[in-house]
Design a protein around this motif. Structure first.
Motif, PDB file in Angstrom:
ATOM      1  N   ALA A  88      56.519  27.387  51.119  1.00 60.60           N
ATOM      2  CA  ALA A  88      56.823  26.139  50.410  1.00 60.60           C
ATOM      3  C   ALA A  88      58.072  26.334  49.566  1.00 60.60           C
ATOM      4  O   ALA A  88      58.005  26.738  48.419  1.00 60.60           O
ATOM      5  N   ALA A  89      59.230  26.083  50.152  1.00 63.04           N
ATOM      6  CA  ALA A  89      60.490  26.407  49.487  1.00 63.04           C
ATOM      7  C   ALA A  89      61.312  25.180  49.137  1.00 63.04           C
ATOM      8  O   ALA A  89      62.382  25.307  48.554  1.00 63.04           O
ATOM      9  N   THR A  90      60.841  23.997  49.451  1.00 61.95           N
ATOM     10  CA  THR A  90      61.635  22.788  49.232  1.00 61.95           C
ATOM     11  C   THR A  90      60.788  21.718  48.539  1.00 61.95           C
ATOM     12  O   THR A  90      59.613  21.937  48.246  1.00 61.95           O
ATOM     13  N   ALA A  91      61.429  20.559  48.351  1.00 54.72           N
ATOM     14  CA  ALA A  91      60.732  19.438  47.724  1.00 54.72           C
ATOM     15  C   ALA A  91      59.543  18.972  48.542  1.00 54.72           C
ATOM     16  O   ALA A  91      58.653  18.310  48.020  1.00 54.72           O
ATOM     17  N   LEU A  92      59.509  19.299  49.812  1.00 56.65           N
ATOM     18  CA  LEU A  92      58.414  18.831  50.664  1.00 56.65           C
ATOM     19  C   LEU A  92      57.233  19.789  50.687  1.00 56.65           C
ATOM     20  O   LEU A  92      56.273  19.598  51.427  1.00 56.65           O
ATOM     21  N   GLN A  93      57.298  20.828  49.871  1.00 57.35           N
ATOM     22  CA  GLN A  93      56.133  21.695  49.632  1.00 57.35           C
ATOM     23  C   GLN A  93      55.565  22.335  50.900  1.00 57.35           C
ATOM     24  O   GLN A  93      54.359  22.454  51.056  1.00 57.35           O
ATOM     25  N   GLY A  94      56.435  22.688  51.793  1.00 59.35           N
ATOM     26  CA  GLY A  94      55.971  23.441  52.954  1.00 59.35           C
ATOM     27  C   GLY A  94      55.589  22.590  54.151  1.00 59.35           C
ATOM     28  O   GLY A  94      55.348  23.123  55.238  1.00 59.35           O
ATOM     29  N   GLN A  95      55.541  21.270  53.999  1.00 66.77           N
ATOM     30  CA  GLN A  95      55.243  20.432  55.169  1.00 66.77           C
ATOM     31  C   GLN A  95      56.348  20.559  56.205  1.00 66.77           C
ATOM     32  O   GLN A  95      56.084  20.518  57.405  1.00 66.77           O
ATOM     33  N   ASP A  96      57.591  20.678  55.734  1.00 67.10           N
ATOM     34  CA  ASP A  96      58.708  20.845  56.661  1.00 67.10           C
ATOM     35  C   ASP A  96      58.598  22.184  57.382  1.00 67.10           C
ATOM     36  O   ASP A  96      58.749  22.256  58.606  1.00 67.10           O
ATOM     37  N   LEU A 127      55.910  24.006  57.856  1.00 69.87           N
ATOM     38  CA  LEU A 127      54.750  24.018  58.746  1.00 69.87           C
ATOM     39  C   LEU A 127      55.098  23.379  60.093  1.00 69.87           C
ATOM     40  O   LEU A 127      54.869  23.970  61.158  1.00 69.87           O
ATOM     41  N   LEU A 128      55.683  22.190  60.047  1.00 71.05           N
ATOM     42  CA  LEU A 128      55.989  21.513  61.311  1.00 71.05           C
ATOM     43  C   LEU A 128      57.083  22.235  62.082  1.00 71.05           C
ATOM     44  O   LEU A 128      57.062  22.278  63.316  1.00 71.05           O
ATOM     45  N   SER A 129      58.054  22.805  61.361  1.00 74.55           N
ATOM     46  CA  SER A 129      59.133  23.531  62.038  1.00 74.55           C
ATOM     47  C   SER A 129      58.623  24.771  62.759  1.00 74.55           C
ATOM     48  O   SER A 129      59.246  25.250  63.702  1.00 74.55           O
ATOM     49  N   ILE A 130      57.525  25.314  62.272  1.00 74.54           N
ATOM     50  CA  ILE A 130      57.005  26.545  62.863  1.00 74.54           C
ATOM     51  C   ILE A 130      55.972  26.258  63.949  1.00 74.54           C
ATOM     52  O   ILE A 130      55.980  26.868  65.011  1.00 74.54           O
ATOM     53  N   VAL A 131      55.089  25.315  63.680  1.00 75.77           N
ATOM     54  CA  VAL A 131      53.930  25.155  64.569  1.00 75.77           C
ATOM     55  C   VAL A 131      54.220  24.304  65.804  1.00 75.77           C
ATOM     56  O   VAL A 131      53.613  24.514  66.854  1.00 75.77           O
ATOM     57  N   GLN A 132      55.169  23.377  65.708  1.00 79.82           N
ATOM     58  CA  GLN A 132      55.340  22.423  66.804  1.00 79.82           C
ATOM     59  C   GLN A 132      56.241  22.942  67.932  1.00 79.82           C
ATOM     60  O   GLN A 132      57.057  22.193  68.493  1.00 79.82           O
ATOM     61  N   MET A 133      56.046  24.185  68.305  1.00 73.19           N
ATOM     62  CA  MET A 133      56.839  24.808  69.364  1.00 73.19           C
ATOM     63  C   MET A 133      56.543  24.174  70.726  1.00 73.19           C
ATOM     64  O   MET A 133      55.426  23.776  71.012  1.00 73.19           O
ATOM     65  N   PRO A 134      57.554  24.115  71.569  1.00 76.57           N
ATOM     66  CA  PRO A 134      57.332  23.582  72.915  1.00 76.57           C
ATOM     67  C   PRO A 134      56.539  24.561  73.773  1.00 76.57           C
ATOM     68  O   PRO A 134      56.504  25.766  73.497  1.00 76.57           O
ATOM     69  N   GLY A 135      55.901  24.036  74.807  1.00 76.88           N
ATOM     70  CA  GLY A 135      55.160  24.881  75.725  1.00 76.88           C
ATOM     71  C   GLY A 135      56.057  25.971  76.298  1.00 76.88           C
ATOM     72  O   GLY A 135      57.152  25.697  76.771  1.00 76.88           O
ATOM     73  N   GLY A 136      55.602  27.207  76.258  1.00 76.15           N
ATOM     74  CA  GLY A 136      56.359  28.308  76.838  1.00 76.15           C
ATOM     75  C   GLY A 136      56.779  29.353  75.828  1.00 76.15           C
ATOM     76  O   GLY A 136      57.106  30.477  76.204  1.00 76.15           O
ATOM     77  N   ILE A 137      56.814  28.972  74.551  1.00 79.79           N
ATOM     78  CA  ILE A 137      57.253  29.910  73.499  1.00 79.79           C
ATOM     79  C   ILE A 137      56.275  29.804  72.348  1.00 79.79           C
ATOM     80  O   ILE A 137      56.444  28.994  71.429  1.00 79.79           O
ATOM     81  N   PRO A 138      55.229  30.622  72.322  1.00 81.50           N
ATOM     82  CA  PRO A 138      54.202  30.450  71.292  1.00 81.50           C
ATOM     83  C   PRO A 138      54.526  31.134  69.963  1.00 81.50           C
ATOM     84  O   PRO A 138      55.124  32.207  69.948  1.00 81.50           O
ATOM     85  N   VAL A 152      78.276  20.306  63.106  1.00 83.29           N
ATOM     86  CA  VAL A 152      77.154  20.121  64.018  1.00 83.29           C
ATOM     87  C   VAL A 152      76.358  18.898  63.579  1.00 83.29           C
ATOM     88  O   VAL A 152      75.998  18.779  62.411  1.00 83.29           O
ATOM     89  N   LEU A 153      76.131  17.999  64.529  1.00 88.29           N
ATOM     90  CA  LEU A 153      75.337  16.805  64.263  1.00 88.29           C
ATOM     91  C   LEU A 153      74.017  16.929  65.016  1.00 88.29           C
ATOM     92  O   LEU A 153      74.000  17.322  66.183  1.00 88.29           O
ATOM     93  N   GLY A 154      72.903  16.589  64.347  1.00 90.51           N
ATOM     94  CA  GLY A 154      71.584  16.763  64.950  1.00 90.51           C
ATOM     95  C   GLY A 154      70.873  15.436  65.161  1.00 90.51           C
ATOM     96  O   GLY A 154      70.910  14.570  64.294  1.00 90.51           O
ATOM     97  N   VAL A 155      70.232  15.311  66.315  1.00 93.49           N
ATOM     98  CA  VAL A 155      69.477  14.097  66.630  1.00 93.49           C
ATOM     99  C   VAL A 155      68.016  14.473  66.881  1.00 93.49           C
ATOM    100  O   VAL A 155      67.705  15.150  67.867  1.00 93.49           O
ATOM    101  N   PRO A 156      67.102  14.017  66.011  1.00 91.06           N
ATOM    102  CA  PRO A 156      65.682  14.290  66.250  1.00 91.06           C
ATOM    103  C   PRO A 156      65.159  13.407  67.386  1.00 91.06           C
ATOM    104  O   PRO A 156      65.371  12.197  67.394  1.00 91.06           O
ATOM    105  N   GLY A 187      58.417  12.408  66.188  1.00 86.07           N
ATOM    106  CA  GLY A 187      59.736  12.733  65.668  1.00 86.07           C
ATOM    107  C   GLY A 187      59.776  13.141  64.214  1.00 86.07           C
ATOM    108  O   GLY A 187      60.820  13.593  63.741  1.00 86.07           O
ATOM    109  N   GLN A 188      58.661  13.013  63.515  1.00 87.19           N
ATOM    110  CA  GLN A 188      58.665  13.481  62.119  1.00 87.19           C
ATOM    111  C   GLN A 188      58.878  14.983  62.069  1.00 87.19           C
ATOM    112  O   GLN A 188      59.525  15.495  61.150  1.00 87.19           O
ATOM    113  N   ASP A 189      58.286  15.698  63.034  1.00 87.06           N
ATOM    114  CA  ASP A 189      58.466  17.149  63.083  1.00 87.06           C
ATOM    115  C   ASP A 189      59.927  17.489  63.377  1.00 87.06           C
ATOM    116  O   ASP A 189      60.530  18.350  62.726  1.00 87.06           O
TER     117      ASP A 189
END
Lengths: 152, 152, 152, 152, 152, 152, 152, 152
Positions: A81-89, A91-102, H75-79, H87-89
């Protein structure tokens, strides 16, 4: 971990590994500020004999997923939890990986760091009966430490 | 998995394990409707020779965490989007475990199920060089399958 | 409750029960660290003569739902704000139960604990006219205590 | 319920009550469009011999909380997904009651409606052994209905 | 407002009305603890000569919507951050009203309270040219008070 | 409204105004694509004799707040669900105005548009007894239209 | 920036520009309190020789999008955490722009302000080789500053 | 873009660039499945003469941030809304970059892709007067295309 500032959280993973007698190295590898270091670290990890990678990061936490993209070792991710969003960012950046890279993702912050250490140990314990016994003992101790009453 | 209705998602974990030649069993164990079955399943898993437990569930998804509470085997959790909240409830119910009882959590839905199978294989591959080679081959094939251009 | 650290919140349920003259027991039962204790507690609750179970927990809060899975007694759940997500994880983990296993969920934190005590009393009051009168009196007192003006 | 349009969800509560042989009445009482009807309904409910009130509503779902404010009967609330926010608004509007006025809240939508009926029955079963037996039988049947394998 | 504890926020509405020379009364009317007072207040408001009702509340904030259900006067709602969810619950409970019963909702907390006072004044100013001039003057003053540089 | 594509939602405001016999004009004014038109529209609105501005917009919905910044007329805002976030972005973009520039915000989508028309009429009714009577009649009709039973 | 109170955040953009030797001006332009100033500022920016506009704002953050609507210069937006919602409102208000009016959005708060300065410099560096070299040097320095170990 | 499946969204960026006569290349570079390709692409981009990188990705969207970590080009990013979280993630994974590595983030999905193309053109237009004129013309055309009335 992705930044020296993640250490107050990530040291709980280290402490758990120490407590269970699992050798480890603690390194700062920033996906964003040191991408080459990350590339070298992840691509060489298996050859260097590492077994499990624990990666903690906050905000747009790309370290665990990028490490996982460059190794077939199990990668565990801890959202910090390093930002104003208290770790929600994170969490989603880590867990929502695409199929193939766990990435096996743990809870945000300290409990996640503790559990990353413990899950890594559980993984290694599959082929190390003594470690397995130490993990079982720790879990039993933990169970025994829960009081019957909140007033004890 | 927690319900037969989770199978369309969780079968992707099974398919990945099959593809990698990893033996598995697929069982319906509902934390809420069959707690005794869960208790028996989780407490006997290690003795029965299981190595990794993959648990998928939706809504108030208690199956992965409760399984983890009763075994020291690595437990991987897959949040299933089964309610109006589209898996956000399942994700938080699975990943936010307290320190001491780890669940390695994957993404919501199909990519998470695929990755649970793959992460389980990566864990088992630590002590199985042939499986390790198959995982590496699958990963390489996956990399090779990405086209250079979106119009290819 | 799931942890001794939940007591500062959950004691408000106890205080409400005391104030209304309802006998209760306060126990620490961790779904994750003491699953056997939970199993024994929930499966024996009805036979031991308990009427209503109030379960408070934070994070991946599995205690209320798992207790509900093993008893037909009414189970009331109180989400505790114990993590970086401020109780949103606990709320969803408790309230989003699948059809067939109900948990009557209250608000996050202190107001939820107060209300769990009060709702339990309201349930018991259905067959206890004296308790019903005490609940009615407390509610009337509460109404009378609201000032007409913010400056009173 | 707050609107006739809530019936497709709320009928699952009615069906559960019927299945368990619990007498009930189904009424449309809109907190916002018929506040006088709500006032009359809630203030007279106890005198009319009602035991439990199940209130379902969507959006800014004020029906359960306002009913609870005017009776000491147990009130159970079911959030209905009636808006663009998919029931998140209804859930928070129902569950986040202030200390002193409890609403036992169930899951969003159909599972919540089913469980409201079941929890109401569990409450009434505390002083009705035959109903208690029927609830226990339904729960046992439910447990028995979970297949061992997803492919059964 | 719904509780005396809302006054630190809601007094900003009062101050704005005072500053603009708009007569007002400040009353505590709890939707949940004093539903009869709310009923009497809202149903008599128009006859008593009130023109606009400003209602502030936190958590499951039912006061604005319930007031609106019982009057055709314009009702303005101010969500107060009174719970662990920091006003998100109050915002959704106030703004997501069903078609037919409007509440003009302002921002969470102090800015919302200020703006409720100002919007009420703007509404009254439609038929009060002097008030209109005072509102315009306040707005002009506000514009003039914005410095050119952050270092001024 | 901010875009012609908002009309399917915003026409419900127009219909309500027509039903209540309130004269109105429906204009497309895009805060982002036609800022000059917005500037001209908002700064001249009061002089042109407009009394209330209803502004509907989706996504980063700046139209209501920017209109409010350039007039002292009451501005009502309707969040339109036009993006992947289903109106949550529009709601926050409209309601979270800073102190000094109010926007009375209604619900996301159709109910909000209906209510914007109705709230505008309620505001105008403060100095128009005949309109007030029509609003009261509509509200009474609405109340009468709620069936007693869901099966009627 | 939209308010003098945004300066503690936005000064980090200024510091980055200073550090890289990029000339800039820091102005307070409130979209809501000084819409005419915003109009004049944005429409004249290109003619005045500005190259990039960095706009920071909180809550219903309309400044970046409205500036973008009145210039074809690149506009970068920084969400400031100024309300109870901790910048989530500002983020969505800035980033969710409709097709046709772009705002390049950075992270909430200080990191976003730093990055706005750096991205502006990177944009200007495309036609300024010396600036490009300074940006590259800063980035290299940044990389070099990451310790190998958290305990260094 | 991170996957061929992102093309239906990302082609809108390509179309905007084509419409404005900006040369571009469209490549599939998966941060997770082709990390080496990403490494090579990003580290060579500046030397190959690229000026701006547009990166679109869904879920745990690491492509934009990782590209930014290896180049000083803008670099420009598009979710992209590719998962159950709509798309929130992706938005949080792209926008919440740490200080030192900027990604200019656009809206989720199609509007964001359009705007990425347009913002890239605006950046290039700073040193290309003819492109600047084309961008201005497109913006003027866009303004002219907004009808006065929703019924036109």
């Amino acid at each position: 971990m992705g930044s020296k500032s993640d250490w107050p959280v990530m040291q709980h993973a280290a402490e758990m590994l120490e407590r269970l007698g699992v050798a480890y190295e603690a390194r700062v590898v920033s996906a964003h500020r040191t991408p080459k270091r990350l590339y070298d670290y992840a691509t060489s990890a298996q050859a260097r004999g590492l077994k499990v990678i624990i990666a903690g990061a906050g905000g747009a936490a790309h370290l665990p997923g990028m490490a996982a993209s460059m190794t077939i070792l199990p990668v565990l991710g801890v959202p910090v939890a390093a930002t104003a969003l208290q770790g929600q960012d994170a969490l989603l950046s880590i867990v929502q990986m695409p199929g193939g890279i766990p990435v096996g993702t743990l809870a945000i912050g300290k409990p996640g760091a503790i559990n990353a250490g413990l899950l890594a140990a559980s993984i290694l314990a599959l082929s190390d009966p003594e470690l397995s016994a130490r993990v079982a003992a720790l879990r039993a101790e933990q169970t025994a430490g829960v009081p019957e009453s909140p007033l004890e």
